[in-house]
Design an enzyme around this catalytic site. Structure first.
Site, PDB file in Angstrom:
ATOM      1  N   GLU A  13       0.665  -1.061   0.356  1.00  0.00           N
ATOM      2  CA  GLU A  13      -0.256  -0.156   0.125  1.00  0.00           C
ATOM      3  C   GLU A  13       0.829   1.081   0.059  1.00  0.00           C
ATOM      4  O   GLU A  13       1.548   1.536  -1.294  1.00  0.00           O
ATOM      5  CB  GLU A  13      -1.018   0.054   0.685  1.00  0.00           C
ATOM      6  CG  GLU A  13      -2.044   1.340   0.570  1.00  0.00           C
ATOM      7  CD  GLU A  13      -3.277   0.571   1.705  1.00  0.00           C
ATOM      8  OE1 GLU A  13      -3.565  -0.607   2.330  1.00  0.00           O
ATOM      9  OE2 GLU A  13      -4.039   0.988   1.291  1.00  0.00           O
ATOM     10  N   GLU A  19      -2.274   0.180  13.666  1.00  0.00           N
ATOM     11  CA  GLU A  19      -3.061   0.729  12.477  1.00  0.00           C
ATOM     12  C   GLU A  19      -4.576   0.403  13.181  1.00  0.00           C
ATOM     13  O   GLU A  19      -5.397   1.453  13.194  1.00  0.00           O
ATOM     14  CB  GLU A  19      -3.260  -0.294  11.342  1.00  0.00           C
ATOM     15  CG  GLU A  19      -4.827  -0.058  10.245  1.00  0.00           C
ATOM     16  CD  GLU A  19      -4.954  -0.623   8.938  1.00  0.00           C
ATOM     17  OE1 GLU A  19      -3.980  -1.527   9.117  1.00  0.00           O
ATOM     18  OE2 GLU A  19      -4.369   0.010   7.745  1.00  0.00           O
TER      19      GLU A  19
HETATM   20  C1  BGC Z   1      -5.598   2.926   4.471  1.00  0.00           C
HETATM   21  C2  BGC Z   1      -5.678   4.086   5.484  1.00  0.00           C
HETATM   22  C3  BGC Z   1      -6.676   4.916   5.227  1.00  0.00           C
HETATM   23  C4  BGC Z   1      -7.931   3.777   4.381  1.00  0.00           C
HETATM   24  C5  BGC Z   1      -9.109   4.576   3.891  1.00  0.00           C
HETATM   25  C6  BGC Z   1      -6.224   1.906   3.977  1.00  0.00           C
HETATM   26  O1  BGC Z   1      -6.421   0.266   3.631  1.00  0.00           O
HETATM   27  O2  BGC Z   1      -4.313   1.675   5.281  1.00  0.00           O
HETATM   28  O3  BGC Z   1      -4.747   4.280   6.745  1.00  0.00           O
HETATM   29  O4  BGC Z   1      -7.077   5.674   4.901  1.00  0.00           O
HETATM   30  O5  BGC Z   1      -7.243   2.830   3.932  1.00  0.00           O
HETATM   31  O6  BGC Z   1     -10.128   3.754   4.473  1.00  0.00           O
END
Ligand code: BGC
Length: 882
Positions: A473, A733
């Site tokens: 990501e 997270e």
């Molecule tokens: C990310 C986040 C992001 C989110 C949106 C995720 O996959 O890691 O931190 O803000 O998607 O919901």
């Protein structure tokens, strides 16, 4: 008694950098710090001189700019106003200041800035690369070289260089610069950054060799959620070297047909996947003169088109720390797992001796399985694996070139014999902006939390503010940085980094005005509540923390488009939203349209403020009244007369209170409901990314620091302390990334290095230690010093290297005495709040408060004393607890 002459101003900077090379800004801004340790010191005037040489400046002759004596207390962002700047010139400057008694300081030391290529037409080089098709499975990194003979003595030399992809350049065997992942990440279809290096010391009369290695990077390697080849299918280089000889003639060497290329040891290198390196294929001496490149091939050539080539604005990514493993274990035969003791971004440096052809494999992970093996499911498709094939000559050292991993543990297999602790060293990287903030208190847990948050920022400030550094990501998620921006500005000198990224954000804005969910825009959506709003919230914070008006100006039209977009996509001021809501909240669903409408209000309200700051009075008025309309709509739609807010979550109440979306008479009721909900959850929060970034401030604002401290000091789920207690070294997270009951959360979305929930550091600086910016005088020209004490802490302390200079606030309680030490930098003022209602209980450096030099006024408001103080160091002792 003779008044001592004020010392020379220090810390001279140009566009946030000390002596920046290659600037392409036509009117760069200069800043300095006034250096006068006396109480109440201010600058009453300044004088800047700029010249084309140090010698001229030293004797006070300035052929470039003489500002004259300017009566002003501004010492930051002074816009250059001399003769028009030309390309490839170094400009020297110095400054002196006057104090309140109109005494001039000594002149500062001489600093400089140097321009890059200010016009596209000055780029004479061709793009060169080794063609590859999108479908090609093999993606080795090409090595490029050429030699040249120089007939004259060299006075100076610069290289201006960029790539579609990544590059590392060499001259005569020397690596050019200490930067990684250059030219950095932008939307390459819209803009490329170039770097400028002073290579005078590398290039010489006689034979020379220039070399470069190209990597795929974001340009044609894997980019999170978007696949490969999103900008192009093979990397290319564009560079030109300008040489000035000692007879003052000039020469230029560019990337062109004369270069040759070959693929060698870097078999593949990809940011998400890792690097395969075969040392047997190394070309000895390839970047030095005299290498036989007769078997190297020609490159394909392309003329530059109209691409925007912009000079690198922020610092580059660099190595910032080396970490020695704290232990190595051997969970299975032939498998060694090293623990670096710290989750981070970077790579492992391998040291190995063995036979030619032996292959050592390094895999990276943030956490371990119960059996001591590495846990990699949460990396999703990111392979995060480096392999090294030995050449079999003595001790070999390997570091990958164009990849980085998010990890704490390194699994080593294929190692010849048994590795020792010295076989692996962790190399931590980040965009190399300096640390500016420190915090410490009497809770070890909170200190660890603070460090975890800092490391979370370090690991995610890699070219753009990424969500996470480990899985497939690593994108510039707008919502995440929106919540974290104030913390980011306290922790590190984030202005240049954010200025660059906000350009990425503008370039990613849709024609209709929607800001993207991620910038550079590669995937995901747009226009999402609290994500898109980053396009306004982030510039606002840069203005607040650094007094940077230009960032508001630069983003103004784009922000306005966003506000129109929101208007068009709302109905009667209610903004529908299918986005992420209060992302990762705990058993508390806040309605998405409520969140969206609240952020609509926030965007409009901030925009109205911004219009005011930029002297656009009628727009300020217009948007303030629009804010009131949204507020009314919010109240109509979501608030009952008893002060209940739809959803009844902590976040719903927090948003309404923090963003001023309630009638005054209902504020107390809403405040009570937050407390009730926290109590219902046995003293815990339930907030996700959004609510978490605001709840602590709201608790302070409603006079419940006691509850804020409870949330801060909790160690049971969900809490920051829970993460720390369970071994976190960066922010998770989600609150439940790991729980005792369920182990690791769903691997499809479980990073252990996401900074958003670390937004609480803002409160540590502002409330626990008590240093806040003041929107009335941004950039800490005026600041609020207001520590919030709590019996559960014996002391708390923060320092912050603001753009005006070092600020510090340190308090400690011993029995019934409070000791508060404060430093206010020269040329700034502060409102210092003391938690007693009468000055008779206060002494400053042993003296009564009324007699304190530097304190202009004292008033008592709601049981607190407010001192209006000028610059200086103050030591207060306060008798409490009567
Ligand atoms: C990310 C986040 C992001 C989110 C949106 C995720 O996959 O890691 O931190 O803000 O998607 O919901």
């Amino acid at each position: 008694m003779a008044i001592k002459r004020p010392e020379a101003p220090s810390n001279l900077r140009c566009e946030y950098r000390t002596n920046p090379l290659g600037l392409d800004i036509k009117r760069p801004r200069l800043s300095w710090q006034v250096n006068d340790s006396r109480r109440g010191a201010i600058q009453s005037a300044y004088h800047v001189l700029a010249a084309s040489s140090k010698e001229l400046l030293a004797v006070g002759k300035c052929d470039v700019w003489d500002s004259g004596k300017v009566i002003s207390d501004d010492s930051i962002h002074i816009e250059y106003a001399g003769i028009p700047l030309v390309s490839r010139r170094r400009y020297f400057w110095k400054v002196r200041t006057w104090n309140s008694a109109d005494k001039p300081s000594l002149w500062s030391r001489i600093n400089w800035w140097e321009t890059g290529l200010l016009h596209h037409s000055e780029w004479k080089a061709d793009w060169i690369g080794l063609k590859r098709k999108k479908s090609d499975k093999k993606t080795p990194s090409p090595f490029l070289r050429r030699e040249l003979t120089i007939g004259k003595k060299i006075k100076s030399a610069r290289i201006y260089i960029t790539a579609r992809g990544l590059y590392t350049a060499y001259i005569n065997g020397n690596r050019v610069g200490k930067d990684y992942f250059t030219p950095g990440w932008t939307d390459y279809n819209k803009r490329l950054q170039y770097q400028t290096y002073d290579i005078t010391g590398f290039i010489r009369k006689g034979e020379n060799a220039i070399g470069a290695i190209l990597g795929d990077g974001w340009y044609c390697g894997h980019v999170g959620l978007a696949g490969r080849n999103i900008y192009g299918s093979y990397p290319e280089l564009l560079a030109q070297i300008h040489i000035r000889y000692s007879d003052d003639t000039e020469d230029m060497i560019t990337t062109d047909r004369s270069w040759k290329a070959a693929c060698g040891p870097i078999v593949s290198s990809d940011i998400l996947m890792g690097e395969d390196y075969d040392a047997r294929k190394e070309f000895d001496g390839w970047n030095k003169p005299g290498f036989n490149d007769s078997r190297w091939s020609k490159l394909s050539i392309r003329k530059p088109a109209n691409e925007i080539l912009a000079s690198q604005y922020a610092p580059t990514v660099q190595k910032v720390k080396r970490l020695k493993p704290v232990c190595v274990v051997n969970p299975k035969k032939g498998v060694y797992v090293f623990d670096l003791g710290q989750n981070m971004s970077g790579w492992a440096c391998l040291s190995v001796r063995g036979r030619r052809g032996q292959k050592v494999r390094l895999r990276h992970a943030e956490v371990l399985n119960p059996d001591g093996t590495i846990y990699t499911e949460n990396l999703r498709s990111a392979k995060a694996q480096d392999t090294y094939i030995l050449k079999g000559k003595g001790t070999e050292e390997f570091e990958p070139h164009f990849t980085y991993h998010g990890f704490r543990f390194v699994e080593v297999t294929g190692y010849p014999g048994k590795p020792s602790l010295d076989s692996i060293t962790g190399v931590a990287i980040q965009t190399a902006i300096p640390q500016t903030g420190q915090f410490k208190c009497s809770s070890r847990m909170v200190n660890r939390l603070f460090r975890n948050i800092f490391w979370g920022q370090r690991s995610n400030f890699i070219e753009v503010p990424t969500d996470c550094p480990q899985r497939d990501e690593r994108l510039g998620w707008t919502g995440d940085i929106q919540t974290f921006a104030p913390t980011a500005c306290f922790n590190m000198d984030s202005a240049s980094f954010m200025t660059k990224w906000l350009r990425d954000v503008r370039e990613a804005q849709s024609d209709a005005g929607a800001y993207p969910d991620v910038a550079p825009r590669v995937a995901a959506g747009e226009g999402t509540a609290a994500w898109g709003d980053a396009g306004i919230i982030c510039p606002w914070n840069i203005w607040l923390y650094y007094g940077d008006r230009k960032i508001l100006d630069e983003n103004y039209e784009s922000m306005k488009k966003w506000i129109h977009y929101l208007g068009k996509n709302s109905s009667k001021y209610i903004r529908p939203d299918k986005g992420y809501g209060d992302w990762l909240s705990v058993k508390a669903e806040t309605p998405k349209d409520l969140i969206a409408t609240a952020y609509y209000a926030k965007s409009v309200q901030l925009f109205a403020e911004i219009a005011g700051i930029l002297d656009r009075k009628s727009e300020k008025k217009k948007y303030l009244s629009q804010f009131k309309e949204i507020k009314d709509a919010f109240i109509r739609e979501y608030v009952t007369s008893a002060g209940r807010i739809t959803g009844e979550t902590q976040t719903a109440y927090v948003l309404a209170l923090k963003l001023d979306l309630l009638p005054r008479k209902l504020r107390d009721k809403a405040a009570k409901r937050i407390i009730q909900d926290i109590e219902k959850r046995k003293g815990h929060l339930s907030t996700g990314f959004l609510g978490t970034s605001l709840i602590m401030d709201v608790l302070t604002e409603i006079g419940r620091d006691d509850i804020a401290y409870q949330l801060l000091l909790n160690e049971t789920f969900p809490s920051w302390g829970y993460m720390v207690k369970h071994g976190a070294t960066t922010m998770w997270e989600s609150w439940d990334s790991f729980t005792k009951e369920k182990g690791f959360a769903n691997p499809s979305m479980n990073s252990f290095n996401h900074y958003s929930l670390g937004s609480v550091s803002e409160w540590l600086y502002k409330s626990a230690a008590g240093i806040s910016p003041d929107p009335g005088k941004p950039g800490f020209k005026h600041m609020i010093i207001r520590p919030r004490l709590d019996t559960r802490l014996k002391y708390a302390s923060a320092t912050y290297d603001s753009i005006h200079g070092k600020i510090s606030s340190h308090w400690k309680v011993v029995k019934d005495m409070l000791y508060l030490d404060v430093i206010i930098p020269s040329n700034t003022t502060a409102s210092i709040y003391l938690p007693v209602d009468s000055a008779e209980f206060v002494r400053e450096s042993g003296r009564k408060l009324e007699r304190t030099e530097g304190i202009d006024s004292i008033e008592t408001v709601n049981g607190e004393i407010i001192c209006r103080a000028g610059a200086g160091s103050y030591s207060f002792t306060i008798r409490m607890g009567r």
